[in-house]
Design a protein around this motif. Structure first.
Motif, short mmCIF file in Angstrom:
data_model
loop_
_atom_site.label_atom_id
_atom_site.label_comp_id
_atom_site.label_asym_id
_atom_site.label_seq_id
_atom_site.Cartn_x
_atom_site.Cartn_y
_atom_site.Cartn_z
N LYS A 1 55.05 36.24 35.46
CA LYS A 1 53.97 37.13 35.06
C LYS A 1 52.65 36.36 35.02
O LYS A 1 52.60 35.25 34.49
N HIS A 2 51.60 36.95 35.59
CA HIS A 2 50.31 36.26 35.68
C HIS A 2 49.16 37.25 35.72
O HIS A 2 49.36 38.43 35.94
N ASP A 3 47.97 36.73 35.53
CA ASP A 3 46.72 37.50 35.57
C ASP A 3 45.77 36.71 36.46
O ASP A 3 45.56 35.51 36.24
N LEU A 4 45.20 37.37 37.45
CA LEU A 4 44.28 36.69 38.37
C LEU A 4 42.97 36.26 37.72
O LEU A 4 42.18 35.56 38.34
N GLY A 5 42.74 36.65 36.47
CA GLY A 5 41.58 36.14 35.74
C GLY A 5 40.24 36.41 36.37
O GLY A 5 39.42 35.52 36.47
N GLN A 6 40.02 37.60 36.85
CA GLN A 6 38.81 37.92 37.59
C GLN A 6 37.62 38.18 36.68
O GLN A 6 37.44 39.27 36.17
N SER A 7 36.81 37.14 36.48
CA SER A 7 35.56 37.25 35.72
C SER A 7 34.60 36.20 36.26
O SER A 7 35.01 35.32 37.03
N ASP A 8 33.35 36.27 35.86
CA ASP A 8 32.37 35.28 36.32
C ASP A 8 32.79 33.86 35.95
O ASP A 8 32.52 32.92 36.67
N GLN B 1 39.88 29.31 41.59
CA GLN B 1 40.20 30.54 40.86
C GLN B 1 41.13 30.18 39.71
O GLN B 1 42.14 29.52 39.92
N ASP B 2 40.76 30.60 38.50
CA ASP B 2 41.62 30.40 37.34
C ASP B 2 42.53 31.62 37.20
O ASP B 2 42.05 32.75 37.16
N MET B 3 43.84 31.36 37.14
CA MET B 3 44.84 32.42 36.98
C MET B 3 45.67 32.11 35.76
O MET B 3 46.16 30.98 35.61
N PHE B 4 45.86 33.08 34.91
CA PHE B 4 46.51 32.87 33.63
C PHE B 4 47.98 33.25 33.66
O PHE B 4 48.36 34.25 34.26
N ALA B 5 48.78 32.42 33.01
CA ALA B 5 50.22 32.64 32.86
C ALA B 5 50.67 31.79 31.68
O ALA B 5 49.97 30.86 31.27
N ALA B 6 51.82 32.10 31.15
CA ALA B 6 52.34 31.33 30.02
C ALA B 6 52.57 29.88 30.43
O ALA B 6 53.01 29.60 31.56
N CYS B 7 52.27 28.96 29.53
CA CYS B 7 52.58 27.56 29.79
C CYS B 7 54.07 27.45 30.09
O CYS B 7 54.89 28.09 29.44
N GLY B 8 54.39 26.68 31.10
CA GLY B 8 55.78 26.49 31.50
C GLY B 8 56.22 27.41 32.62
O GLY B 8 57.32 27.27 33.14
N THR B 9 55.37 28.37 33.03
CA THR B 9 55.71 29.23 34.16
C THR B 9 55.76 28.37 35.42
O THR B 9 54.87 27.57 35.66
N PRO B 10 56.83 28.50 36.24
CA PRO B 10 56.96 27.67 37.43
C PRO B 10 55.83 27.87 38.45
O PRO B 10 55.35 28.99 38.64
N LEU B 11 55.47 26.77 39.09
CA LEU B 11 54.51 26.76 40.20
C LEU B 11 55.24 26.30 41.45
O LEU B 11 56.05 25.36 41.38
N VAL B 12 54.93 26.93 42.58
CA VAL B 12 55.58 26.57 43.84
C VAL B 12 54.54 26.30 44.93
O VAL B 12 53.40 26.76 44.85
#
Length: 141
Positions: free
Chosen positions: A13-20, A33-44
């Motif tokens: 689960k993530h949020d594209l964080g679309q703001s200035d 681009q900053d995208m928000f997700a819970a710490c520990g969410t896997p990155l690939v």
């Protein structure tokens, strides 16, 4: 069967964080681009390639930069821990490379994601707005 050229880098689960503040450019010259997700969410790895850089830095925290066959680079910044891959290693699209974190100068758990044209990240390439590609990858990943 559909075949896609990339995969969205956050596997949860993530949020594209679309703001200035979170978008590329803007008044503060934000390079990704900053995208928000819970710490520990896997990155690939979003595409197959080679690990161009893997390190820790005061502002970036734990980060890794992947380079694809075209010479374009993709930076993953503020990861929870050091990357699971080391400089020079080959990666496959979808291979786990780390976890969302808030290391370095970060406020809240998020992935700061950058895209650079060839020849790559701080190697003569230019930073480009990753949001259009991120939206596209997110639509099918």
């Amino acid at each position: 069967m559909l075949v896609h050229d990339a995969i969205f880098p956050i596997r949860g689960k993530h949020d594209l964080g679309q703001s200035d503040t979170n978008n590329f450019g803007g008044s503060r010259g934000h390079g990704g681009q900053d995208m928000f997700a819970a710490c520990g969410t896997p990155l690939v790895a979003e595409r197959p390639g080679v690990v161009q850089f893997e390190a820790t830095q005061d502002r970036a925290g734990n980060y890794v930069v992947l380079q694809d066959a075209t010479g374009q680079s993709y930076a993953y910044v503020h990861m929870r821990d050091r990357a699971l891959v080391k400089k020079g290693a080959r990666v496959q699209a979808g291979q786990r490379i780390g976890y969302v974190g808030e290391t370095g100068r970060a406020s809240g758990c998020h992935l700061h994601f950058e895209m650079w044209t060839a020849p790559g990240w701080y190697s003569g390439g230019d930073a480009v707005d990753p949001l259009p590609e991120l939206r596209r990858w997110d639509s099918f990943s």
